[in-house]
Design a protein around this motif. Structure first.
Motif, PDB file in Angstrom:
ATOM      1  N   LYS A   4       0.852  -1.183   0.000  1.00 14.52           N
ATOM      2  CA  LYS A   4       0.000   0.000   0.000  1.00 14.52           C
ATOM      3  C   LYS A   4       0.894   1.241   0.000  1.00 14.52           C
ATOM      4  N   CYS A   6       1.231   5.567  -0.744  1.00 10.88           N
ATOM      5  CA  CYS A   6       0.600   6.882  -0.894  1.00 10.88           C
ATOM      6  C   CYS A   6       1.623   7.870  -1.429  1.00 10.88           C
ATOM      7  N   THR A  32      -2.293   5.218  -3.696  1.00  9.97           N
ATOM      8  CA  THR A  32      -3.225   6.288  -3.333  1.00  9.97           C
ATOM      9  C   THR A  32      -2.573   7.634  -3.594  1.00  9.97           C
ATOM     10  N   PHE A  34      -2.423  11.588  -2.771  1.00 15.13           N
ATOM     11  CA  PHE A  34      -2.766  12.550  -1.725  1.00 15.13           C
ATOM     12  C   PHE A  34      -2.553  13.957  -2.284  1.00 15.13           C
ATOM     13  N   ASP A  38      -6.825  16.936   0.440  1.00 16.27           N
ATOM     14  CA  ASP A  38      -6.898  15.843   1.408  1.00 16.27           C
ATOM     15  C   ASP A  38      -6.433  16.239   2.806  1.00 16.27           C
ATOM     16  N   LYS A  45      -5.951   8.466   4.221  1.00 21.25           N
ATOM     17  CA  LYS A  45      -5.050   8.208   3.088  1.00 21.25           C
ATOM     18  C   LYS A  45      -3.615   7.910   3.515  1.00 21.25           C
ATOM     19  N   LEU A  46      -3.239   8.312   4.742  1.00 18.55           N
ATOM     20  CA  LEU A  46      -1.850   8.164   5.171  1.00 18.55           C
ATOM     21  C   LEU A  46      -1.616   6.978   6.098  1.00 18.55           C
ATOM     22  N   LYS A  49      -0.057   2.469   5.633  1.00 16.56           N
ATOM     23  CA  LYS A  49       0.651   2.389   4.355  1.00 16.56           C
ATOM     24  C   LYS A  49       2.017   1.722   4.558  1.00 16.56           C
ATOM     25  N   VAL A  52       5.161   5.875   2.002  1.00 15.42           N
ATOM     26  CA  VAL A  52       4.644   7.204   1.685  1.00 15.42           C
ATOM     27  C   VAL A  52       5.767   7.994   1.025  1.00 15.42           C
TER      28      VAL A  52
END
Length: 275
Positions: A4, A6, A32, A34, A38, A45-46, A49, A52
């Protein structure tokens, strides 16, 4: 491998390119984006994960790092795409106690295939936690170049600071003299056409991007000023018609470059013959 990810600033050109490449080559990645809107509710969303990536303009990077960190889950890898590495890496290491890595893709957002494209990696903390990312990137053709943040920034001062500034000044001077580029191209050699294309390429892009790159830190600004003074000194010799000094300087640079000069001549010939 299911991950995952972001991308903060993912609506920008580099973020969009990353999303496109990840979707194309890593279908198991859940990516995802951002964006600025957001921040009204950043946590969904954060959190949770594996990675990032901070992909925002240089001047915003530290601020965004500080805003992102409180929402990261334990074990999440924090990375950035900034074209300077020392300050962002220090900012990430200071603000976040988890895995940290500095990344600099040495290419623009128009890249569509990873073949031999270079990504500089400046290790931060817990390298074993982001080894999966580097392995995946290398597996699809990216060339991973490990380097300290200081060494990276020293090199980029020349590659991005001096080089971009030189091209910027050439474009300004063409405008100042109101040169008819179309007429010049009719008489230009293939090498000079290539040089003009480099000028055109720079000015086809966003001015804010290049302002940020050239003026990203004090060392670059100081080096640009030193370079400008150096050019002015050598211009005085040209103005005086001092051919002897010019020729001697030319010979010294050629000797200093060693084999690179001849290799560059041959390599540039190959590029021109491909056209």
């Amino acid at each position: 491998m299911s991950k995952k990810i972001c991308i903060v600033g993912g609506n920008g050109e580099m973020g969009q390119m990353t999303q496109k490449l990840f979707s194309m080559y890593f279908p198991d990645y859940e990516v995802t984006i951002f964006g600025s809107k957001d921040w009204a509710n950043p946590q969904p969303k954060l959190e949770n994960k594996d990675l990032v990536i901070i992909s925002v303009p240089i001047y915003l990077t530290k601020e965004i790092i500080d805003r992102v960190v409180p929402f990261l889950s334990e074990g999440c890898v924090l990375a950035d795409y900034t074209s300077i590495k020392q300050e962002p890496l220090e900012a990430m290491l200071s603000a976040y106690q988890g895995p940290v890595v500095g990344l600099h893709p040495i290419f623009g957002p128009t890249v569509e295939i990873p073949d031999k494209q270079v990504i500089t990696v400046c290790d931060g903390r817990n390298e074993e936690k982001y080894k999966w990312l580097l392995d995946d990137l290398e597996s699809i053709g990216f060339s991973i170049e490990h380097m300290s943040a200081k060494d990276h920034d020293d090199i980029m001062t020349f590659v991005q600071g001096i080089e971009h500034f030189s091209v910027y000044c050439l474009g300004l001077f063409l405008k100042k003299k109101n040169i008819d580029i179309d007429r010049v191209l009719k008489l230009a050699s293939p090498v000079y056409k290539m040089e003009l294309n480099i000028v055109g390429r720079l000015f086809s892009q966003g001015p804010g991007l290049y302002a940020d790159i050239i003026m990203s830190d004090d060392s670059r600004k100081e080096m640009v000023a030193e370079f400008a003074e150096f050019v002015q000194q050598n211009a005085k010799g040209v103005e005086k018609g001092d051919k002897a000094t010019f020729i001697e300087n030319f010979k010294q640079v050629k000797s200093w470059m060693g084999d690179f000069a001849d290799k560059a001549y041959k390599e540039s010939d190959k590029l021109l013959l491909k056209k």
